[in-house]
Design an enzyme around this catalytic site. Structure first.
Site: not given
Length: 212
Positions: A3-5, A7, A9, A81, A83-84, A168-169
């Protein structure tokens, strides 16, 4: 998979799918720490989503690697990720309340415990007034194309290691699908954490999740 570092957000508890915010100082350290852990793993190929948070993380991990002949990852929108839609940048708790509360599931955890992560995607799309958010079928149609990029890479052979920096998701979705119920998918994995997937022909098995 990594998982990316962290952020901004992430700090602000905002949904961050196709939208993007920069890595924090801690997020940069996440990437450096993970790079140090993986420094002696020889990767035949590396992939990441086309968000800067994933690209920056992947590049920092590869910069720490001492045994791979890779300078940069293959970048693809297929690894983005979820799209929300309308809920991009919205407080996570508020968004999942709007999606799940009408169905008696007011939190992400309650949706996953009573239904699934796939159902959470469907509920969020239904709650999106523009219906732009990805539902489960749309999400997997895209992610499956990313997995095919890896499977169809003729330079990858049995026993080879591949690095994939994602989200994450997306990690939770893969673990729910291929983890055989062995792992807790009600909470997001830590930034910079490591998850291991074993590819064998058309089968995928999760062998480790959220290793920090």
């Amino acid at each position: 998979m990594v998982r990316h570092g962290q952020t901004y957000f992430n700090i602000y508890n905002k949904l961050q799918g196709w939208s993007n915010s920069p890595l924090t100082d801690k997020g940069i350290q996440n990437a450096v720490d993970t790079g140090n852990k993986l420094a002696n793993i020889k990767f035949t190929a590396a992939y990441c989503s086309d968000t800067t948070r994933a690209m920056d993380t992947a590049n920092m991990i590869l910069a720490k690697n001492t045994v791979s002949d890779l300078d940069t990852p293959v970048v693809s929108k297929f690894f983005r990720e979820e799209f929300y839609g309308y809920f991009e940048g919205t407080d996570m708790d508020q968004a999942w309340y709007l999606a799940g509360a009408p169905h008696g599931m007011p939190t992400f955890r309650s949706i996953v415990e009573q239904e699934s992560i796939g159902k959470a995607k469907d509920l969020l799309k239904a709650a999106d007034p523009f219906h732009d958010a990805e539902d489960n079928a749309e999400y997997w149609q895209r992610l499956d194309q990313g997995l095919a990029l890896i499977k169809d890479n003729s330079e990858i052979h049995d026993g080879d290691n591949v690095l994939l920096v994602s989200h994450g998701n997306t990690l939770l979705s893969l673990v729910e699908c291929f983890g055989n119920g062995q792992f807790d998918v009600t909470e997001r994995p830590a930034n910079g954490s490591i998850t291991k997937l074993h590819f064998h022909d058309d089968q995928i098995e999760v062998t480790a999740f959220n290793v920090q």
